[in-house]
Design a protein around this motif. Structure first.
Motif, mmCIF file in Angstrom:
data_model
loop_
_atom_site.group_PDB
_atom_site.id
_atom_site.type_symbol
_atom_site.label_atom_id
_atom_site.label_comp_id
_atom_site.label_asym_id
_atom_site.label_seq_id
_atom_site.Cartn_x
_atom_site.Cartn_y
_atom_site.Cartn_z
ATOM 1 N N ALA A 27 0.895 -1.121 0.089
ATOM 2 C CA ALA A 27 -0.057 0.043 0.052
ATOM 3 C C ALA A 27 0.831 1.351 -0.032
ATOM 4 O O ALA A 27 1.896 1.343 0.805
ATOM 5 N N TRP A 28 0.362 2.317 -0.660
ATOM 6 C CA TRP A 28 0.954 3.449 -0.703
ATOM 7 C C TRP A 28 0.523 4.552 0.431
ATOM 8 O O TRP A 28 -0.438 4.469 0.573
ATOM 9 N N THR A 29 1.812 5.151 1.244
ATOM 10 C CA THR A 29 1.429 5.902 2.174
ATOM 11 C C THR A 29 1.948 7.320 1.678
ATOM 12 O O THR A 29 3.078 7.499 1.483
ATOM 13 N N GLU A 30 1.163 8.494 2.173
ATOM 14 C CA GLU A 30 1.833 9.648 1.933
ATOM 15 C C GLU A 30 2.762 9.953 3.122
ATOM 16 O O GLU A 30 2.311 9.599 4.343
ATOM 17 N N THR A 31 3.974 10.832 2.733
ATOM 18 C CA THR A 31 4.725 11.015 3.890
ATOM 19 C C THR A 31 5.110 12.412 3.747
ATOM 20 O O THR A 31 4.472 13.330 3.162
ATOM 21 N N THR A 32 6.079 12.913 4.394
ATOM 22 C CA THR A 32 6.669 14.239 4.617
ATOM 23 C C THR A 32 6.704 15.070 3.251
ATOM 24 O O THR A 32 7.459 14.598 2.456
#
Length: 267
Positions: free
Chosen positions: A103-108
């Motif tokens: 799964a793709w996760t948004e980060t900084t």
């Protein structure tokens, strides 16, 4: 480091396709997002490497959250993808042992997220972002970096040595053995220069140095480093026009990180 003739292998499922992220990791070749004949896509594909340099059948894996053009980097089983747009976002995902992506996760997010045509590189647990343009065609000359956390997120982005000369976009960057390199791009006209900067222990970059120029100025080109050799491929050669080149050039990298010289291969 010379090249034999080019050969065809399994075609990509997107028949008309560009502006995508691409890299090799483990035994697989990946493509991320981009533009196809109907518009932007967030599709992610991967294919196994076979004997003799061929690749096998393409398969889909977890799509990116936004349909867009992308630049991508990979390190130690984690891939980061940054979309072109306003806002530009940074996503990460883990690469599974079978080649699929989790799964793709948004980060900084990096600073000034209205950005397209930026270049990215990664080395030793640090991701770098260079330049690019915004919707008003203002070009950035900044260089930002972020340290990778153990679970794949990136920490806060920090500025370091900006790219030299006029600000540019649509260029390419890669890293090798503690040095970050970038080539070409567009700063009002296509460029044909090579620049490189050494990485400090804290992730900052030393002053950018000039490497050898290649023959034909270009942007929207490809760039890769493999086994101590820097390669550049294709690209657009005229501002706002349809002229492009299919040539491939390479430069050996010395032990101290300096590119030795540019050799042109036949298209």
């Amino acid at each position: 480091r010379t090249s034999r003739s080019w050969s065809s292998t399994t075609p990509h499922p997107e028949v008309s396709f560009g502006y995508h992220g691409c890299f090799a990791y483990g035994n697989f070749l990946y493509t991320f997002g981009g533009q196809n004949s109907t518009g932007a896509t967030g599709n992610v594909y991967y294919a196994p490497f076979l004997a003799g340099g061929l690749i096998g059948a393409w398969s889909t894996t977890t799509a990116l959250p936004i349909a867009s053009q992308y630049t991508a980097q990979v390190h130690d089983g984690v891939v980061w993808a940054m979309n072109w747009g306003n806002p530009s976002k940074t996503y990460f995902a883990l690469i599974n042992g079978d080649g699929t992506i989790g799964a793709w996760t948004e980060t900084t997010a990096f600073a000034n997220t209205d950005r397209v045509g930026m270049a990215t590189a990664s080395w030793n647990g640090i991701v770098y972002l260079l330049g690019g343009r915004n919707a008003a065609l203002f070009s950035y000359s900044d260089t930002q970096f972020a340290r990778v956390n153990h679970h794949g997120t990136v920490g806060p982005w920090t500025t370091t040595t900006p790219t030299p000369g006029a600000a540019r976009g649509y260029f390419r960057a890669e890293s090798h053995n503690g040095t970050v390199y970038f080539t070409g791009g567009h700063d009002g006209a296509p460029r044909n220069d090579t620049r490189y900067a050494k990485q400090n222990p804290d992730g900052t970059l030393q002053a950018w140095q000039a490497g050898p120029n290649f023959a034909t100025p270009r942007y929207f080109h490809g760039m890769a480093i493999w086994n101590g050799t820097l390669y550049i491929t294709g690209g657009a050669t005229v501002t706002g026009g349809n002229s492009a080149t299919g040539d491939v050039s390479y430069a050996a990298i010395n032990a101290d990180g300096t590119p030795f010289g540019i050799t042109l291969l036949a298209p």
